[in-house]
Design a protein around this motif. Sequence first.
Motif, PDB file in Angstrom:
ATOM      1  N   UNK A  44      77.360  23.392 -13.770  1.00  0.00           N
ATOM      2  CA  UNK A  44      77.720  24.525 -14.619  1.00  0.00           C
ATOM      3  C   UNK A  44      77.008  25.782 -14.129  1.00  0.00           C
ATOM      4  N   UNK A  45      77.678  26.915 -14.278  1.00  0.00           N
ATOM      5  CA  UNK A  45      77.106  28.215 -13.962  1.00  0.00           C
ATOM      6  C   UNK A  45      77.006  29.015 -15.256  1.00  0.00           C
ATOM      7  N   UNK A  46      75.816  29.501 -15.561  1.00  0.00           N
ATOM      8  CA  UNK A  46      75.622  30.396 -16.695  1.00  0.00           C
ATOM      9  C   UNK A  46      75.417  31.808 -16.141  1.00  0.00           C
ATOM     10  N   UNK A  98      78.159  45.497 -10.807  1.00  0.00           N
ATOM     11  CA  UNK A  98      77.005  45.856 -11.639  1.00  0.00           C
ATOM     12  C   UNK A  98      75.946  44.754 -11.452  1.00  0.00           C
ATOM     13  N   UNK A  99      75.358  44.206 -12.534  1.00  0.00           N
ATOM     14  CA  UNK A  99      74.303  43.194 -12.355  1.00  0.00           C
ATOM     15  C   UNK A  99      74.683  41.891 -13.066  1.00  0.00           C
ATOM     16  N   UNK A 100      74.636  40.807 -12.302  1.00  0.00           N
ATOM     17  CA  UNK A 100      74.927  39.488 -12.866  1.00  0.00           C
ATOM     18  C   UNK A 100      73.830  38.509 -12.448  1.00  0.00           C
ATOM     19  N   UNK A 101      73.130  37.974 -13.432  1.00  0.00           N
ATOM     20  CA  UNK A 101      72.172  36.902 -13.164  1.00  0.00           C
ATOM     21  C   UNK A 101      72.890  35.578 -13.406  1.00  0.00           C
ATOM     22  N   UNK A 102      72.678  34.634 -12.475  1.00  0.00           N
ATOM     23  CA  UNK A 102      73.372  33.353 -12.545  1.00  0.00           C
ATOM     24  C   UNK A 102      72.392  32.196 -12.440  1.00  0.00           C
ATOM     25  N   UNK A 103      72.582  31.221 -13.319  1.00  0.00           N
ATOM     26  CA  UNK A 103      71.808  29.977 -13.261  1.00  0.00           C
ATOM     27  C   UNK A 103      72.785  28.832 -13.049  1.00  0.00           C
TER      28      UNK A 103
END
Length: 380
Positions: free
Chosen positions: A311-313, A369-374
């Motif tokens: 999964x990607x958050x 723009x800005x995307x943080x991904x876990x």
Amino acid sequence: MDLETHFLSPERSSDESIQEEFEQLNQTDNLPELINAMPCLVAVLDENRQIVYCNKSLLGLLNATDLSEIISKRPGEALHCMHAFDCSSGCGTGEHCKFCGAAKAISECMETNKAVTKECQLSSALLVSGAIELSVTASPFKAANKNYTILSVEDISDAKRKESLERTFFHDIANSVGCVDSYIKVLKSRSTDESIIAFLSKAEKASRETIEEIYFHQQIRHAEDGKLYPQNVKLTIPDIINDLISIWTPFAEKNGVKITTHEPLLDGFIVVDKILIRRIIGNLIKNAIEASHKDQCVTVSSDYDLDEDSFYFHVHTENVIPYEIQQQIFNRSFSTKGKTRGIGTYSVKLFTEKYLHGKASFVSNEEQKTIFTVKLPARQ
């Protein structure tokens, strides 16, 4: 005459052989320069654990002007260990030496021909405090066709003291705040005045946030020390995201920021530590809110990779992070919000990659723009 020992060999090298070995080592290419460049205490020991060479740091500690003052002594004898001569054969041969980390490290290194590190407490008349805690590393070394042991010693007293104080602090302060929280609950349950109940509700929220903050920092310490043990449970993706949005919406509204998600939310479940996943995504949401301007939007979403069963958050904001800040985002103690901050994104990477077997990353440019991904595996 038989030499007495309760642990290591009591045999000693002759003064002549030690002097010969010193001269050979002193002429070994770059050895004097290399040993003296090391900031810790360093001694070269022969097969009988006697000093045949050392660096200036060790001489300075012993107030010695020349190696001749300590050459042929064993480490405990040179450092005036109070147990060095419990047995007539000297350092390494007494009953107490069986429990000495330095003696064990040296012995194990000589037996296995591998570097060995152990902790040791030294009690010595040389020390103002009387005792210090040391990290001792014994490493095999060969020169002029002879085997030696290089002993490096570091004072870790401050680190051990800090560890003990932190352990006590986390335990005692968490208990104290927990008691306050309990008292507030009792008062709230017995009150009938609406204004007092409203005040106690705010106090209750503050106490819970304080407890959460204490446990968060405790988790960081455990994670850095390799003592964090995830407790995995089955959670649904919508539950994770909706719970976090519910938690952080009041904070967002206070900052004039909207927090939302892509509807409908991705279905599916993940097996993961509930506390850690909430910490990780929660920190990203909090940082996103703080980085947003009034009337901007923070969007939380998720994806699923069938091939990798992961999964990607995603946490998306409408601003672009300056290049120089992007290069330091996951560094410990780096923050754009002041010197007392700076473990939020660091903890995201630490928890995600070391304990949840995932990957933390981000992109920040004019287009996205800005995307943080876990990224996390569906099952740990």
